[in-house]
Scaffold this active site. Structure first.
Site, PDB file in Angstrom:
ATOM      1  N   HIS A   1      -3.015  14.581   1.393  1.00 13.08           N
ATOM      2  CA  HIS A   1      -1.901  13.956   2.111  1.00 13.08           C
ATOM      3  C   HIS A   1      -2.451  13.126   3.249  1.00 13.08           C
ATOM      4  CE1 HIS A   1      -2.814  17.562   4.418  1.00 13.08           C
ATOM      5  NE2 HIS A   1      -2.131  17.104   5.453  1.00 13.08           N
ATOM      6  N   ALA A   2      -1.627  12.234   3.748  1.00 14.75           N
ATOM      7  CA  ALA A   2      -1.977  11.457   4.934  1.00 14.75           C
ATOM      8  C   ALA A   2      -0.708  11.321   5.763  1.00 14.75           C
ATOM      9  CB  ALA A   2      -2.549  10.102   4.550  1.00 14.75           C
TER      10      ALA A   2
END
Lengths: 148, 90
Positions: A66-67
């Site tokens: 994820h970011a």
């Protein structure tokens, strides 16, 4: 407490990845296919790991790529990739990874509902092995508790 | 009591730590506020936090702190969280 959308096109089973970067890109590609993210989101997810290390391997055999929310995120979304051959991320305890989740969140104030949904699924310690062994997209969605 | 859960993005993994820590604290009948944040904003959110929950990767970046730094290996293992939170809260 609901998961982000996990449409069939965001799921890839028995994939082959040469290394963890390739595995994260597969999850990113799932988010692109489902319309949740642009291509650049894969680079963002990889950059988080380059910057901070393999902390995204949050349980044995499971990476949560994820970011941050940003221009590459079009909508909330989840992608799931299972790997034919497990891949090492360099995590001291939780390698090798068999299941990669890709998570895109459009607005950070909504992320807790999304991850509470993930916790509901994965607090069952058998869920990761069930996903890794799943043979069909429908089976994956059933394990994740997504309505058929 | 205040607890801070730290990850790289401030969403995702730290959120899972927050959600599961809250579930464990409720079972232990302990009253605490759990905040999820990214490592860059730790100085803004730490305040009087007694405990920081995180992964081994962030321990160096957290640096010197009065808070107990608890390293969680399996974010979904509420038994691990229970044991480590109980030990820290003595």
């Amino acid at each position: 407490m609901s998961l982000p959308p996990l449409p069939p096109e965001a799921i890839e089973l028995g994939a082959t990845a040469a290394d963890w970067r390739a595995a994260v890109r597969l999850a990113g590609a799932g988010l692109v296919r489902s319309g949740a993210a642009l291509d650049g989101y894969s680079d963002e997810m990889i950059r988080m790991i380059d910057e901070h290390g393999p902390y995204v391997v949050i349980a044995p055999g499971l990476a949560l790529a994820h970011a941050r929310p940003g221009p590459d995120v079009l909508a909330d979304g989840l992608a799931i990739v299972t790997l034919a051959t497990p891949v090492a991320f360099g995590h001291p305890h939780n390698d090798p990874v068999r299941v990669v989740l890709g998570l895109a969140i459009k607005a950070s104030d909504r992320h807790l509902a999304a991850v509470a949904g993930l916790a509901n699924v994965f607090n069952d310690s058998t869920a990761i092995a069930q996903l890794a062994d799943a043979k069909t997209v429908d089976a994956v969605r059933a394990i994740m508790g997504v309505d058929q | 009591m205040k607890i801070v859960a730290i990850c790289g993005a401030g969403i995702g993994s730290s959120g899972i730590l927050k959600v599961n820590a809250e579930r464990v604290l409720k079972r232990l009948d302990l009253d605490a506020v759990v905040v999820a944040a990214d490592i860059a904003s730790l100085p803004d959110v730490i305040g009087t936090a007694q405990i920081i929950l995180t992964s081994a990767e962030f321990v160096d970046a957290i640096g010197k702190t009065f808070a107990d730094v608890i390293v969680i290996e399996n974010y979904f293992d509420t038994a691990e969280l229970t044991t480590k939170l109980e030990a820290a809260l003595g």
